[in-house]
Design an enzyme around this catalytic site. Sequence first.
Site, PDB file in Angstrom:
ATOM      1  CB  SER A 103      38.177  45.856   2.465  1.00 27.31           C
ATOM      2  OG  SER A 103      38.464  46.796   1.442  1.00 27.31           O
ATOM      3  CB  SER A 104      42.244  49.652   2.876  1.00 28.99           C
ATOM      4  OG  SER A 104      42.206  49.435   1.479  1.00 28.99           O
ATOM      5  CB  CYS A 105      36.844  50.048   0.833  1.00 30.87           C
ATOM      6  SG  CYS A 105      35.845  48.658   1.397  1.00 30.87           S
ATOM      7  CE1 TYR A 132      33.841  43.227  -0.117  1.00 28.06           C
ATOM      8  CE2 TYR A 132      35.430  44.984   0.240  1.00 28.06           C
ATOM      9  CZ  TYR A 132      35.125  43.641   0.159  1.00 28.06           C
ATOM     10  OH  TYR A 132      36.112  42.710   0.350  1.00 28.06           O
ATOM     11  CE  LYS A 136      34.831  42.152   3.340  1.00 25.93           C
ATOM     12  NZ  LYS A 136      34.995  40.729   3.685  1.00 25.93           N
ATOM     13  CG  HIS A 176      40.252  44.581  -6.977  1.00 20.51           C
ATOM     14  ND1 HIS A 176      39.870  43.313  -6.588  1.00 20.51           N
ATOM     15  CD2 HIS A 176      39.567  45.436  -6.180  1.00 20.51           C
ATOM     16  CE1 HIS A 176      38.999  43.403  -5.597  1.00 20.51           C
ATOM     17  NE2 HIS A 176      38.797  44.672  -5.330  1.00 20.51           N
TER      18      HIS A 176
END
Length: 308
Positions: A103-105, A132, A136, A176
């Site tokens: 994920s880009s988070c 989260y 990842k 989302h």
Amino acid sequence: MKILLTGASGMVGRNILAHKDASDHEWLTPSSRELDLLNHSSVLRYMREHAPELVIHAAGVVGGIQANMANPVKFLVDNTLMGIHVLESAHASGVPNLLNLASSCMYPKDAENPLKESQVLTGALEPTNEGYALAKITASRLCEYISRTDAGRHYRTLIPCNLYGKYDKFDPKHSHMIPAVIRKLHEAARAEKASVDIWGDGTARREFMYAEDLADFIFYALPRLASMPQTLNVGLGQDYSINEYYQVIAQIVGFEGRFEHDLTKPVGMKRKLIDTTLLQEFGWNSKTSLTEGVRQTYSYFLKEAVND
């Protein structure tokens, strides 16, 4: 190939299975009752019994800002355990190929945009989804370690931008932004509301890709895993403001009221745009425009999810 797909009932998993090229492969798609990813011995036993040639790890506890803030322990612990169990069991069972969805988070909250793969672990994370993100990052690093120490393993990580599309969750408590706004503006339009609220001032920018495009990339990548970068951003390379997303969705669902900004609400990172230089060098580009993607997602919502 014989492919084990975790998270087959989720949005990404269902888009993968619905892709035109899915019929070229044999799929293992166990439910959580058939395969508990939180139980290491169960995962190891399943891998050894079924001997997949490739694993696509798309399972996870997911949600928007509200869900992440309300359940940080679950988002950290469950996602970390799932990633470790799947990757370690695949490695121990001799599975040669694995595609891990991240994920880009994972990127630092203050990282310069567009976000390059090399920026992971170079700064503090965004607090609203830190648990989260840590999970990842752990899975991504484990993929890298396995690939580095075992030449017979091609374990790669995709970092998709935010996703939306068919099979998405439209419950505002768990969804989302785009599916939540689709439901919100659909209901506001049907109730003829004069206004709806937007969290923050609406100037924060986000990159959302149609999930069917991610599935298309995965099938492009499968025969090319050995030459694929270890960690690869997959997105549009283009973003829009929250206000612009609301405007596009409003036009498609027929909401004609005004927007009011609630400046007391959290908005997360000010901008999160991923760099797609390596993706383009790998030979792939997304195909679906925002307007077309929202139109198709709204059509799915009206047929399948409006009464959820």
